[in-house]
Design a protein around this motif. Sequence first.
Motif, mmCIF file in Angstrom:
data_model
loop_
_atom_site.group_PDB
_atom_site.id
_atom_site.type_symbol
_atom_site.label_atom_id
_atom_site.label_comp_id
_atom_site.label_asym_id
_atom_site.label_seq_id
_atom_site.Cartn_x
_atom_site.Cartn_y
_atom_site.Cartn_z
ATOM 1 N N ASP A 472 10.274 -6.320 -4.935
ATOM 2 C CA ASP A 472 9.557 -5.144 -4.464
ATOM 3 C C ASP A 472 9.859 -4.950 -2.976
ATOM 4 O O ASP A 472 9.744 -5.881 -2.175
ATOM 5 C CB ASP A 472 8.059 -5.385 -4.684
ATOM 6 N N ASP A 475 7.238 -6.099 -0.658
ATOM 7 C CA ASP A 475 7.145 -7.546 -0.478
ATOM 8 C C ASP A 475 8.117 -8.006 0.609
ATOM 9 O O ASP A 475 7.820 -8.922 1.375
ATOM 10 C CB ASP A 475 7.430 -8.279 -1.800
ATOM 11 N N ASP A 478 6.412 -7.179 3.856
ATOM 12 C CA ASP A 478 5.353 -8.141 4.185
ATOM 13 C C ASP A 478 5.918 -9.485 4.620
ATOM 14 O O ASP A 478 5.411 -10.106 5.554
ATOM 15 C CB ASP A 478 4.403 -8.303 2.998
ATOM 16 N N ARG A 538 0.210 -12.733 -8.705
ATOM 17 C CA ARG A 538 1.007 -12.174 -7.626
ATOM 18 C C ARG A 538 0.166 -12.039 -6.365
ATOM 19 O O ARG A 538 -0.939 -11.510 -6.380
ATOM 20 C CB ARG A 538 1.532 -10.813 -8.057
ATOM 21 N N GLN A 539 0.719 -12.546 -5.248
ATOM 22 C CA GLN A 539 0.053 -12.396 -3.955
ATOM 23 C C GLN A 539 0.536 -11.090 -3.340
ATOM 24 O O GLN A 539 1.721 -10.923 -3.103
ATOM 25 C CB GLN A 539 0.466 -13.552 -3.034
ATOM 26 N N ARG A 540 -0.386 -10.182 -3.061
ATOM 27 C CA ARG A 540 0.049 -8.939 -2.420
ATOM 28 C C ARG A 540 -0.249 -8.967 -0.929
ATOM 29 O O ARG A 540 -1.340 -9.326 -0.522
ATOM 30 C CB ARG A 540 -0.659 -7.745 -3.041
ATOM 31 N N SER A 544 2.172 -4.033 0.779
ATOM 32 C CA SER A 544 2.253 -3.889 -0.653
ATOM 33 C C SER A 544 0.953 -3.332 -1.212
ATOM 34 O O SER A 544 0.956 -2.483 -2.111
ATOM 35 C CB SER A 544 2.580 -5.249 -1.256
ATOM 36 N N ALA A 545 -0.180 -3.785 -0.668
ATOM 37 C CA ALA A 545 -1.467 -3.300 -1.155
ATOM 38 C C ALA A 545 -1.649 -1.824 -0.828
ATOM 39 O O ALA A 545 -2.046 -1.024 -1.671
ATOM 40 C CB ALA A 545 -2.601 -4.109 -0.551
ATOM 41 N N GLY A 548 1.752 0.045 -2.379
ATOM 42 C CA GLY A 548 2.031 -0.271 -3.769
ATOM 43 C C GLY A 548 0.883 0.103 -4.684
ATOM 44 O O GLY A 548 1.081 0.759 -5.700
#
Length: 573
Positions: A472, A475, A478, A538-540, A544-545, A548
Amino acid sequence: MASSLIPASMQARIMAGSPRNLSGAVAMLNLDLLKNVVFLFFVLRYTRKTFDSLRGYGIIGSIKRVYAAIKLWAFYLFLRAPGVRGQVDKQVTTALTKLEEKMVRKGPGITSYLALPKEGWTSEQIRTELAQLVGMEHAKWEEGRVSGAVYHGGEDLSKLQTEAIGTFSVSNPLHPDVFPGVRKMEAEVVAMVLSLFHGPSDGAGVTTSGGTESILMACLAARQKAYAERGVTEPEMVVPETVHAAFFKAGSYFGIKVHRVPCPAPEYKVHIPSVRRLINRNTVLIAGSAPNFPHGIVDNIPALSRLAVSYKIPLHVDCCLGSFIIAFLKKAGFPSPYEEEGGFDFRQPGVTSISVDTHKYGFAPKGNSVLIYRNRSYRNHQYFIFPDWIGGVYASPSIAGSRSGALIAGCWVSLMTIGEAGYIASCHQIMGAAKQFETAIREDPILSANIEVIGNPEVSVVAFASKNIGIDTYDIADAMSEKGWHLNALQDPPAIHVAFTRPTALAVEKLQLELTEVITAELEKAEERKRQGKSFARQRGNTSALYGVAGSLPDKSIVNRLAEGFLDALYKA
Ligand SMILES: *Cc1c(COP(=O)(O)O)cnc(C)c1O
């Protein structure tokens, strides 16, 4: 003619009406006639609007717009449903609390001052506090890890700017008789920028507080001109979807409807036939970027210019970002956009205004931008003149009343200190880094296998996105920010960009290296996800949060609340 507007049933009633009540019948007739005229007016108006929309967006495009509106409405209802609403509120509050903790620093050694000190501080106290403030933990722009943001022109220049700012700290260009030196410098800054962008001999311009104000003023002037000369009362403008947010701000502030034109892959330039279809009698301005902020791509300015000339409407070219880089590409030995078709500036006959940020690649102190026009018949529509003010006849060129002459002095000093040779050298350095980064993405085995450059960037910004469905893009963003990089996340499509500056140019090797590390790590995580299947949690990260999850919702109310909370946090003392 009038009788044809009266419905047959009404005519029959009038005929059957008793002659006793003739005057009443006449009154009714007039009232009805009026009603019909008004009705017809609205029918015509909406038919015309529907026609404009169909012509502008096409049948499928118009159906899609209606569908999007319905989806938005349905989602709006869903978010307010019992149960859902509470969940949403809770998550928004948690996110905002975290954000505030990060932005509003508290703790030992940090004192908040919420009222004037009883006695003024000594200079010693002030200096100590200033040293602490500038030393607060921050993103490491000094190491070149911040995209854009800090357009630094070197230590020596900084010293001269500080001197100029000190010398003119009390000055205000609102009073040219009191500060004649500031008036002179301001006029010269405009003249220098006009000459860089091939302004005609009667070219005109103003300085503003920044790119946003330059764009706001260009839109306002276009709106006023269309009103004065063509009586346009429902102004519209047609802009690429990649254009800077300031155009939408102008639309919102000045009541101009903004049509966003797609910039389709693989070129990501504004789609010219769509621009043409959206032009109608209410169009007050069309625009293009050279280059745009998201992808660093230059729109087809010669084609936009041809449209502007044939429809006789103004064309604004946003060179806020391009500024002193795009103007020097040719002299620095890089290809200059559309050179063989006559360039991107006033050499194109349809270009009527250009915004140029001296506070970006001109390296002037922040709070400086220049807006140049083909001639004063365009510029003067942005003036505000109020002859009836009790305080005296009032006239000011742009949004501000009083302004800082110190910033103008800082700008003038920057242009004069760096000079043509200096800007050519900085263009070389910055473009060299951007090209090196672009080449790495296209050719490095790990980078080229997993990410791709968006379009063909011609100036100092390079945007890229993941092309590996297992990774992603957000990701990557981040993970890069965890390594201390502050790159810009983009949306629609998801991407990341780097705006090269003098500090980032020096860090380009490190950027490539750490980006490769991040992508290698993301590849491993993708493998891990595949092995664990559904059980993988999955760690966002933050990007991403935001983009996404929240960003994919049709209704932007959650993103709006987060953004509003961010702005609120700016003002928490
Ligand atoms: C930076 C920028 C602007 C103006 O931004 P300000 O922050 O107001 O100076 C306008 N257009 C583009 C393409 C930009 O990159």
